[in-house]
Design an enzyme around this catalytic site. Structure first.
Site, PDB file in Angstrom:
ATOM      1  N   TYR A 144       0.939  -1.111  -0.034  1.00  0.00           N
ATOM      2  CA  TYR A 144       0.035  -0.054   0.102  1.00  0.00           C
ATOM      3  C   TYR A 144       1.020   1.147   0.170  1.00  0.00           C
ATOM      4  O   TYR A 144       1.716   1.327   0.719  1.00  0.00           O
ATOM      5  CB  TYR A 144      -0.905   0.112   1.469  1.00  0.00           C
ATOM      6  CG  TYR A 144      -1.836   1.096   1.428  1.00  0.00           C
ATOM      7  CD1 TYR A 144      -2.727   1.592   0.547  1.00  0.00           C
ATOM      8  CD2 TYR A 144      -1.606   2.128   2.392  1.00  0.00           C
ATOM      9  CE1 TYR A 144      -3.787   2.649   0.663  1.00  0.00           C
ATOM     10  CE2 TYR A 144      -2.427   3.268   2.612  1.00  0.00           C
ATOM     11  CZ  TYR A 144      -3.472   3.498   1.706  1.00  0.00           C
ATOM     12  OH  TYR A 144      -4.252   4.589   1.759  1.00  0.00           O
ATOM     13  N   ASP A 239       9.324   3.103   0.171  1.00  0.00           N
ATOM     14  CA  ASP A 239       8.315   3.628   0.816  1.00  0.00           C
ATOM     15  C   ASP A 239       8.456   3.084   2.216  1.00  0.00           C
ATOM     16  O   ASP A 239       7.973   2.279   2.755  1.00  0.00           O
ATOM     17  CB  ASP A 239       6.681   3.147   0.078  1.00  0.00           C
ATOM     18  CG  ASP A 239       5.793   3.736   1.007  1.00  0.00           C
ATOM     19  OD1 ASP A 239       5.958   4.530   2.103  1.00  0.00           O
ATOM     20  OD2 ASP A 239       4.625   3.646   0.733  1.00  0.00           O
ATOM     21  N   LYS A 267       4.011   8.909   9.077  1.00  0.00           N
ATOM     22  CA  LYS A 267       3.558   8.301  10.504  1.00  0.00           C
ATOM     23  C   LYS A 267       4.671   9.008  11.334  1.00  0.00           C
ATOM     24  O   LYS A 267       4.433  10.041  12.033  1.00  0.00           O
ATOM     25  CB  LYS A 267       3.761   6.757  10.168  1.00  0.00           C
ATOM     26  CG  LYS A 267       2.604   6.489   9.370  1.00  0.00           C
ATOM     27  CD  LYS A 267       1.991   5.123   9.146  1.00  0.00           C
ATOM     28  CE  LYS A 267       0.859   4.998   8.564  1.00  0.00           C
ATOM     29  NZ  LYS A 267       0.768   4.064   7.147  1.00  0.00           N
TER      30      LYS A 267
HETATM   31  C1  LIG Z   1       0.009   4.619   5.665  1.00  0.00           C
HETATM   32  C2  LIG Z   1       0.934   4.373   4.681  1.00  0.00           C
HETATM   33  C3  LIG Z   1       0.871   5.268   3.475  1.00  0.00           C
HETATM   34  C4  LIG Z   1      -0.020   6.356   3.349  1.00  0.00           C
HETATM   35  O1  LIG Z   1       0.195   7.287   4.383  1.00  0.00           O
HETATM   36  P1  LIG Z   1      -0.932   8.415   4.772  1.00  0.00           P
HETATM   37  O2  LIG Z   1      -0.519   9.219   5.917  1.00  0.00           O
HETATM   38  O3  LIG Z   1      -2.174   7.356   5.299  1.00  0.00           O
HETATM   39  O4  LIG Z   1      -1.681   8.932   3.656  1.00  0.00           O
HETATM   40  C5  LIG Z   1       1.835   5.148   2.503  1.00  0.00           C
HETATM   41  N1  LIG Z   1       2.479   4.142   2.460  1.00  0.00           N
HETATM   42  C6  LIG Z   1       2.790   3.116   3.571  1.00  0.00           C
HETATM   43  C7  LIG Z   1       3.556   1.986   3.501  1.00  0.00           C
HETATM   44  C8  LIG Z   1       1.865   3.391   4.511  1.00  0.00           C
HETATM   45  O5  LIG Z   1       1.773   2.509   5.515  1.00  0.00           O
END
Ligand SMILES: *Cc1c(COP(=O)(O)O)cnc(C)c1O
Length: 429
Positions: A144, A239, A267
């Site tokens: 994701y 990511d 995060k």
């Molecule tokens: C949570 C998450 C996102 C998206 O971040 P948001 O602040 O919710 O937009 C992107 N990549 C990864 C791996 C994530 O866990």
């Protein structure tokens, strides 16, 4: 457990907010219960509006690595607040946080702050396309990367939970530029990247998958990914929205010693406030406006409160031994959990990297999206409800991570193991 106030508020919320929530997995559909409304959080605990207390292993989906409301972060936010909440002009805290981020992550020479992980990944891909002049992006099934159009192809927990493959509203014209291939499969990766018909700008990967449950990279996966992308002039994007400042101060890239070209953060970097960031090699980052032609902007980007929270968080995390202590605590917990499962719930598989883990309700190894789908979400749902009723707050989906924080005390963890054992026993009756 009394949940009447949450129940009533959820009824009202559903008349005003789609599904009653501002992010889908929070609605707890896959664990077949209504969400609890949270009144406050402190340390390892969260408290709902009915007066129930829980030991929290969701950690706001990852950010709360020091637990909730750590004093240095609260103090920093209060101090910043006295000077105003937003200027729309540069402030010193942006430079300070940028210096901390570039100092922490070995591959990051320049960084741009945004307000969410979604913005970070979306912008990094635009940059990779702008920089290479190429179009296609390669991602991995079950990873994701936020909710931008290009990524909603086999996109992990949120969409799995809703049982939809991608999303209506995303034009085919956009997703036809996204190729999704199995995680941990170097052979398919090599075949895809070497395909002369594909005009590939970048590969984006969660260096440890966290959004189909926790799945570690196989030995050699990242090395292969790095050498292929380097050879072929494809931008490698890590990511690290979950893994950044989670596995180590230098993120997964220092944990595995792999240097990506671009890194996305979110995060933890905001200490619980909305912050995201993307950064990397100067040569690539200099393409971003106003230095270069690739446009990306944000009214609240570099927000002084968010920057202050980020700075205080990173300073606390850079304390010597922080990650050794956290990862060791998580390893001990995971070992006890595995022992309990072996006795009472043998058809489970625990995956863990550092302080993130998932106990899958399947006996077979979980190494990619297909094997993750062997896990039984209904079993997880029963487990989730048993644990919740005993005051343990887990992620409301089988395909998410359990996060250990610095605030979890030995008593919290011992109680959690005891309640896990009780739940497993009850479930296998
Ligand atoms: C949570 C998450 C996102 C998206 O971040 P948001 O602040 O919710 O937009 C992107 N990549 C990864 C791996 C994530 O866990």
């Amino acid at each position: 457990m009394q949940t009447e106030q949450s129940r009533q508020l959820f009824q009202k919320a559903q008349t005003l907010i789609p599904g009653g929530v501002n992010s889908p997995v929070r609605a707890c559909k896959s664990v077949a219960c209504d969400p609890l409304f949270i009144a406050r959080a402190e340390g390892s605990k969260i408290y709902d509006i009915d007066g129930n207390t829980f030991v929290d292993f969701l950690g706001s989906w990852g950010p709360m690595i020091m637990g909730h409301n750590p004093p240095p972060v609260v103090e920093a936010i209060k101090n910043a607040l006295a000077n105003g909440t937003s200027y729309g002009a540069p402030c010193p805290a942006e430079v300070e946080l940028a210096e901390l981020v570039c100092g922490a992550l070995p591959s990051v020479e320049k960084v741009r702050f945004v307000s969410s992980g979604t913005e970070a990944t979306m912008s990094a891909v635009r940059l990779a396309r702008g920089y290479t002049g190429k179009k296609m992006i390669v991602k991995f099934d079950g990873c994701y990367h936020g909710h931008a159009d290009s990524f909603l192809v086999k996109a992990g927990s949120g969409v799995i939970t809703l049982g939809i493959p991608g999303s209506p509203g995303v034009p085919d014209d956009i997703v036809k530029n996204t190729i999704s291939i199995p995680y941990n499969d170097l052979e398919t990766l090599e075949k895809t990247l070497r395909d002369p018909k594909l005009d590939i700008a970048c590969v984006i990967v969660e260096p440890v998958a966290g959004n189909m449950g926790v799945i570690p990279p196989k030995a050699g996966f990242h090395e292969g990914l790095r050498s292929l992308t380097k050879e072929l002039g494809i931008v490698l994007i890590f990511d690290e929205v979950i893994t950044g400042f989670r596995l180590a101060y230098g993120g997964a890239q220092s944990y595995y010693n792999i240097m990506p070209d671009l890194t996305c953060l979110g995060k933890i970097i905001g200490g619980g406030l909305p912050v995201g960031a993307y950064g990397g090699k100067k040569e690539i980052m200099n393409q971003i406006a106003p230095e270069g032609p690739v446009y990306q902007a944000g009214t609240l980007s570099g927000n002084p409160l968010a920057m202050a929270a980020g700075i205080a968080t990173l300073k606390a995390l850079s304390a010597p031994g922080f990650y050794d202590r956290l990862n060791e605590k998580a390893a001990d917990f995971a070992k006890s959990l595995t022992d309990i499962a072996a006795k009472h719930m043998p058809a489970t598989t625990l995956n863990r990297v550092g302080s993130m883990m998932t106990n899958f309700f399947t006996a077979s190894p979980v190494t990619d999206f297909t094997s993750a789908m062997q896990a039984d979400p209904a079993k997880y749902a029963s487990f989730y409800r048993e644990m919740l009723a005993q005051g343990i707050y887990l992620a409301p989906s089988q395909f998410e991570a359990m996060f250990i924080s610095a605030a979890h005390s030995p008593e919290d963890l011992a109680a959690t193991l005891e309640k896990t054992e009780w739940s497993f026993k009850k479930m296998s009756k």
